[in-house]
Write an enzyme that holds these catalytic residues in place. Structure first.
Site: not given
Length: 149
Positions: A7-10, A82
């Protein structure tokens, strides 16, 4: 093979997506777009403006993201990347498929692993909750990439 929900920087187009493409980390195949079946707080916090999903089902919004099928090697790499289990925790949750490149149809849901905050400061609960994340989004909180820290 396992499904993960990012949901983010990936996500594609985001600062850390390159690790998903690096086959030396294992295999990660984009499957489609989805959103969490339950609502969760998605906040941008800390000195590096990192997106964090807080594992508080029922608060916040259904969070939008991407679904990938990954092998064990990539899953292990992502755990390390992570900071699992200290920074993030990997848990399973249901994700509703919005757009699919695989065999399932939009509207179906599937179980995916997701990385959520292992611990967080109480004041994070008072930050704005986002439905989706973009490092260049209107929130004005630019992500500070690892290589710049």
């Amino acid at each position: 093979m396992a499904h993960i929900f990012v949901y983010g920087t990936l996500k594609r187009g985001q600062p850390n997506h390159k690790v998903m493409l690096d086959q030396s980390h294992g295999s990660a195949a984009f499957q489609g777009r989805g959103c969490t079946v339950e609502s969760f707080p998605l906040v941008i916090a800390g000195e590096h403006n990192i997106p964090w999903l807080l594992h508080l089902p029922g608060k916040g919004h259904c969070v939008a993201g991407e679904i990938y099928k990954v092998d064990e090697q990539m899953l292990s790499f992502l755990d390390d990347f992570e900071g699992c289990p200290n920074m993030y925790q990997r848990t399973a949750l249901r994700v509703q498929v919005l757009e699919w490149e695989g065999a399932d149809d939009p509207g179906d849901s599937l179980r995916c692993f997701v990385y959520s905050a292992a611990t967080y400061a109480p004041e994070w609960l008072h930050l704005p909750y986002h439905k989706s994340y973009d490092s260049e989004g209107p929130h004005g909180l630019r992500y500070n990439p690892r290589e710049n820290r």
